[in-house]
Design a protein around this motif. Structure first.
Motif, PDB file in Angstrom:
ATOM      1  N   GLY A   1       0.624  -1.475   0.285  1.00 44.46           N
ATOM      2  CA  GLY A   1      -0.120  -0.237  -0.052  1.00 44.46           C
ATOM      3  C   GLY A   1       0.917   0.965   0.610  1.00 44.46           C
ATOM      4  N   ASN A   2      -0.142   2.430  -0.066  1.00 41.83           N
ATOM      5  CA  ASN A   2       1.344   3.832  -0.473  1.00 41.83           C
ATOM      6  C   ASN A   2       1.433   3.969   1.020  1.00 41.83           C
ATOM      7  OD1 ASN A   2      -0.832   5.780   0.389  1.00 41.83           O
ATOM      8  ND2 ASN A   2      -1.465   4.730  -1.948  1.00 41.83           N
ATOM      9  N   ALA A   3       2.394   5.078   1.196  1.00 43.77           N
ATOM     10  CA  ALA A   3       2.739   6.252   2.386  1.00 43.77           C
ATOM     11  C   ALA A   3       1.422   6.679   2.845  1.00 43.77           C
ATOM     12  CB  ALA A   3       3.730   6.428   2.223  1.00 43.77           C
ATOM     13  N   LEU A   4       1.009   7.251   1.997  1.00 43.17           N
ATOM     14  CA  LEU A   4      -0.211   8.446   2.241  1.00 43.17           C
ATOM     15  C   LEU A   4      -1.429   7.964   3.687  1.00 43.17           C
ATOM     16  CD1 LEU A   4      -1.636  10.964   2.461  1.00 43.17           C
ATOM     17  CD2 LEU A   4      -2.619  10.964   0.328  1.00 43.17           C
TER      18      LEU A   4
ATOM     19  N   SER B   1      -8.660  12.341   8.365  1.00 43.73           N
ATOM     20  CA  SER B   1      -9.080  11.932   7.680  1.00 43.73           C
ATOM     21  C   SER B   1     -10.001  13.512   6.963  1.00 43.73           C
ATOM     22  CB  SER B   1     -10.152  10.865   8.476  1.00 43.73           C
ATOM     23  OG  SER B   1      -9.162  10.169   8.461  1.00 43.73           O
ATOM     24  N   VAL B   2     -10.713  14.477   7.770  1.00 44.64           N
ATOM     25  CA  VAL B   2     -11.637  15.982   7.159  1.00 44.64           C
ATOM     26  C   VAL B   2      -9.958  16.333   6.762  1.00 44.64           C
ATOM     27  CG1 VAL B   2     -12.456  17.437   8.179  1.00 44.64           C
ATOM     28  CG2 VAL B   2     -12.713  15.339   9.648  1.00 44.64           C
ATOM     29  N   ALA B   3      -8.450  16.083   7.380  1.00 40.99           N
ATOM     30  CA  ALA B   3      -7.367  16.621   7.006  1.00 40.99           C
ATOM     31  C   ALA B   3      -7.189  16.630   5.279  1.00 40.99           C
ATOM     32  CB  ALA B   3      -6.580  17.103   7.467  1.00 40.99           C
ATOM     33  N   ARG B   4      -7.338  15.032   5.069  1.00 39.89           N
ATOM     34  CA  ARG B   4      -7.364  14.232   3.781  1.00 39.89           C
ATOM     35  C   ARG B   4      -8.197  14.298   2.941  1.00 39.89           C
ATOM     36  NH1 ARG B   4      -5.801   8.373   2.441  1.00 39.89           N
ATOM     37  NH2 ARG B   4      -5.595   7.936   0.089  1.00 39.89           N
ATOM     38  N   LYS B   5      -9.337  15.139   3.147  1.00 46.62           N
ATOM     39  CA  LYS B   5     -10.482  15.445   2.578  1.00 46.62           C
ATOM     40  C   LYS B   5     -10.707  16.497   2.069  1.00 46.62           C
ATOM     41  CE  LYS B   5     -13.140  11.708   2.655  1.00 46.62           C
ATOM     42  NZ  LYS B   5     -13.724  11.061   1.541  1.00 46.62           N
ATOM     43  N   VAL B   6     -10.437  18.161   2.753  1.00 47.26           N
ATOM     44  CA  VAL B   6      -9.780  18.941   2.601  1.00 47.26           C
ATOM     45  C   VAL B   6      -8.192  18.986   1.531  1.00 47.26           C
ATOM     46  CG1 VAL B   6      -8.923  21.842   3.115  1.00 47.26           C
ATOM     47  CG2 VAL B   6      -9.996  19.967   5.002  1.00 47.26           C
ATOM     48  N   MET B   7      -7.824  18.496   1.699  1.00 52.94           N
ATOM     49  CA  MET B   7      -6.409  18.145   0.486  1.00 52.94           C
ATOM     50  C   MET B   7      -7.131  17.369  -0.797  1.00 52.94           C
ATOM     51  SD  MET B   7      -2.641  15.669   0.538  1.00 52.94           S
ATOM     52  CE  MET B   7      -4.335  14.052   0.690  1.00 52.94           C
TER      53      MET B   7
ATOM     54  N   ASP C   1      -6.691  19.645  16.416  1.00 49.01           N
ATOM     55  CA  ASP C   1      -6.264  19.790  15.007  1.00 49.01           C
ATOM     56  C   ASP C   1      -5.195  19.074  14.326  1.00 49.01           C
ATOM     57  OD1 ASP C   1      -6.301  22.590  15.374  1.00 49.01           O
ATOM     58  OD2 ASP C   1      -4.397  23.139  17.079  1.00 49.01           O
ATOM     59  N   ALA C   2      -4.745  18.784  12.366  1.00 46.19           N
ATOM     60  CA  ALA C   2      -4.489  18.110  12.480  1.00 46.19           C
ATOM     61  C   ALA C   2      -4.063  18.472  10.929  1.00 46.19           C
ATOM     62  CB  ALA C   2      -5.156  16.517  12.360  1.00 46.19           C
ATOM     63  N   CYS C   3      -3.333  17.500  10.273  1.00 47.79           N
ATOM     64  CA  CYS C   3      -2.793  17.363   9.127  1.00 47.79           C
ATOM     65  C   CYS C   3      -2.004  16.652   8.057  1.00 47.79           C
ATOM     66  CB  CYS C   3      -1.287  19.073   8.973  1.00 47.79           C
ATOM     67  SG  CYS C   3      -0.353  18.444   9.091  1.00 47.79           S
ATOM     68  N   ILE C   4      -2.158  16.446   7.141  1.00 53.23           N
ATOM     69  CA  ILE C   4      -1.321  15.479   6.237  1.00 53.23           C
ATOM     70  C   ILE C   4      -1.008  16.171   4.811  1.00 53.23           C
ATOM     71  CG2 ILE C   4      -3.696  14.905   4.881  1.00 53.23           C
ATOM     72  CD1 ILE C   4      -2.794  11.603   5.556  1.00 53.23           C
ATOM     73  N   MET C   5       0.328  15.263   4.195  1.00 55.39           N
ATOM     74  CA  MET C   5       1.170  15.730   3.236  1.00 55.39           C
ATOM     75  C   MET C   5       1.407  14.910   3.008  1.00 55.39           C
ATOM     76  SD  MET C   5       3.848  18.875   3.713  1.00 55.39           S
ATOM     77  CE  MET C   5       4.628  19.539   1.894  1.00 55.39           C
TER      78      MET C   5
ATOM     79  N   LYS D   1       3.511  14.810  -3.598  1.00 53.46           N
ATOM     80  CA  LYS D   1       3.798  15.424  -4.594  1.00 53.46           C
ATOM     81  C   LYS D   1       3.656  16.809  -3.747  1.00 53.46           C
ATOM     82  CE  LYS D   1       0.906  12.465  -7.611  1.00 53.46           C
ATOM     83  NZ  LYS D   1      -0.096  11.933  -8.878  1.00 53.46           N
ATOM     84  N   GLY D   2       3.098  16.777  -2.464  1.00 56.05           N
ATOM     85  CA  GLY D   2       3.347  18.247  -2.335  1.00 56.05           C
ATOM     86  C   GLY D   2       2.159  18.128  -2.549  1.00 56.05           C
ATOM     87  N   ASN D   3       0.730  18.277  -1.922  1.00 53.07           N
ATOM     88  CA  ASN D   3      -0.205  18.041  -1.581  1.00 53.07           C
ATOM     89  C   ASN D   3      -0.383  18.322  -0.453  1.00 53.07           C
ATOM     90  OD1 ASN D   3      -1.202  18.352  -4.115  1.00 53.07           O
ATOM     91  ND2 ASN D   3      -0.938  16.133  -4.383  1.00 53.07           N
ATOM     92  N   ALA D   4      -1.562  18.641   0.532  1.00 53.46           N
ATOM     93  CA  ALA D   4      -1.307  18.671   1.272  1.00 53.46           C
ATOM     94  C   ALA D   4      -3.285  19.799   2.025  1.00 53.46           C
ATOM     95  CB  ALA D   4      -0.656  19.717   2.865  1.00 53.46           C
ATOM     96  N   GLY D   5      -3.080  18.955   3.056  1.00 50.93           N
ATOM     97  CA  GLY D   5      -4.265  19.727   4.057  1.00 50.93           C
ATOM     98  C   GLY D   5      -4.440  19.311   4.772  1.00 50.93           C
TER      99      GLY D   5
END
Length: 277
Positions: free
Chosen positions: A15-18, A76-82, A52-56, A59-63
């Protein structure tokens, strides 16, 4: 260790790192016994649990989401933002509105145990964090997958009994988390204000770009903080991984460890510290 175990299920099946970092930190977000992340997190001084949360990704995409209430899995909300918005950060009621529109369930995050702790604190209304316990248990996770790609995630309920509206370093790219797929990734834990003032994880990654090892880069980031700030009453820990999968960490006070897992197994690794025991 539990978070890594879950993330490794993704990585070990190609699977992928994200996906790995998201699934890993969700384990801690859902653990009500952990009072610094997700449900059961200690509230602000007004009794609100704000997350508070973030994900990156590689490709440099982030939420990111900050000052978010009522949602168990802010990562998971942060990923949806991204993935679903043109923005990087959503905050407060806007972040909640977006989460509910995306199908996340509204939940009371203040557990009876956390409420009792808050009510006890209110009697004196003094905040005296215990180093390595109350003020550094943010979970930050970075992963390298079989395709050679890096991703990271960071999630927290922030400082216990903070001022209502306070946002720390965890949802801020370059502070609580930074990923550069050409170089490496870094995440931070501890007193968010200190990390914010130094753009700590961006610094760590840039130092790795210049040839420092993950541990050397983390150490320099700690030294920048120690040189300019009164660190006696707070902890900072940086964790980094380079593109080859080498890892390292460094902290201000003794007692910070990080969990590491690869195909050889899992271990808890104590970090070297600026202040010696």
């Amino acid at each position: 260790m539990k978070a890594n175990e879950e993330a490794w299920k993704v990585l070990s099946s190609q699977g992928n790192a994200l996906d790995a970092v998201e699934q890993g930190v969700r384990i801690i977000e859902a653990d009500a016994s952990n009072h610094t992340v997700g449900i059961g997190g200690l509230p602000d001084r007004d009794g609100h649990v704000t997350l508070d949360a973030c994900i990156m990704d590689q490709k440099g995409n982030a939420g990111s989401v900050c000052f978010l209430e009522h949602i168990v899995h802010p990562v998971s909300v942060a990923r949806k933002v991204m993935e679903k918005t043109p923005h990087v950060i959503l905050s407060g009621s806007g972040a909640l509105q977006f989460a509910l529109e995306e199908g996340f369930e509204k939940t009371d995050l203040l557990t009876p145990e956390s409420k009792r702790a808050w009510e006890k604190w209110k009697k004196n209304a003094e905040y005296s964090p215990v180093i390595n316990i109350e003020n550094h248990d943010t979970i930050g996770m970075i992963a390298l997958d079989s395709a050679g790609n890096l991703s990271g995630a960071c999630t927290t309920s922030g400082l216990a009994y903070k001022m209502h509206g306070r946002v720390g370093d965890s949802p801020i790219l370059g502070a609580g988390l930074f990923v550069d797929n050409e170089v490496g990734a870094a995440t931070a834990t501890g007193m968010g204000e200190a990390v914010l003032k130094t753009c700590g994880t961006f610094l760590v990654v840039e130092l790795m770009r210049q040839g420092r090892s993950p541990e050397e880069a983390c150490k320099e980031a700690v030294l920048r903080i120690a040189k300019k700030q009164n660190y006696n009453d707070f902890q900072i820990g940086f964790l980094a991984m380079d593109k080859k999968g080498n890892t390292g960490a460094y902290c201000i006070h003794p007692g910070f460890s990080y969990a590491h897992q690869n195909k050889e197994g899992a271990e808890l690794i104590p970090a070297k510290s600026y202040v010696k025991e």
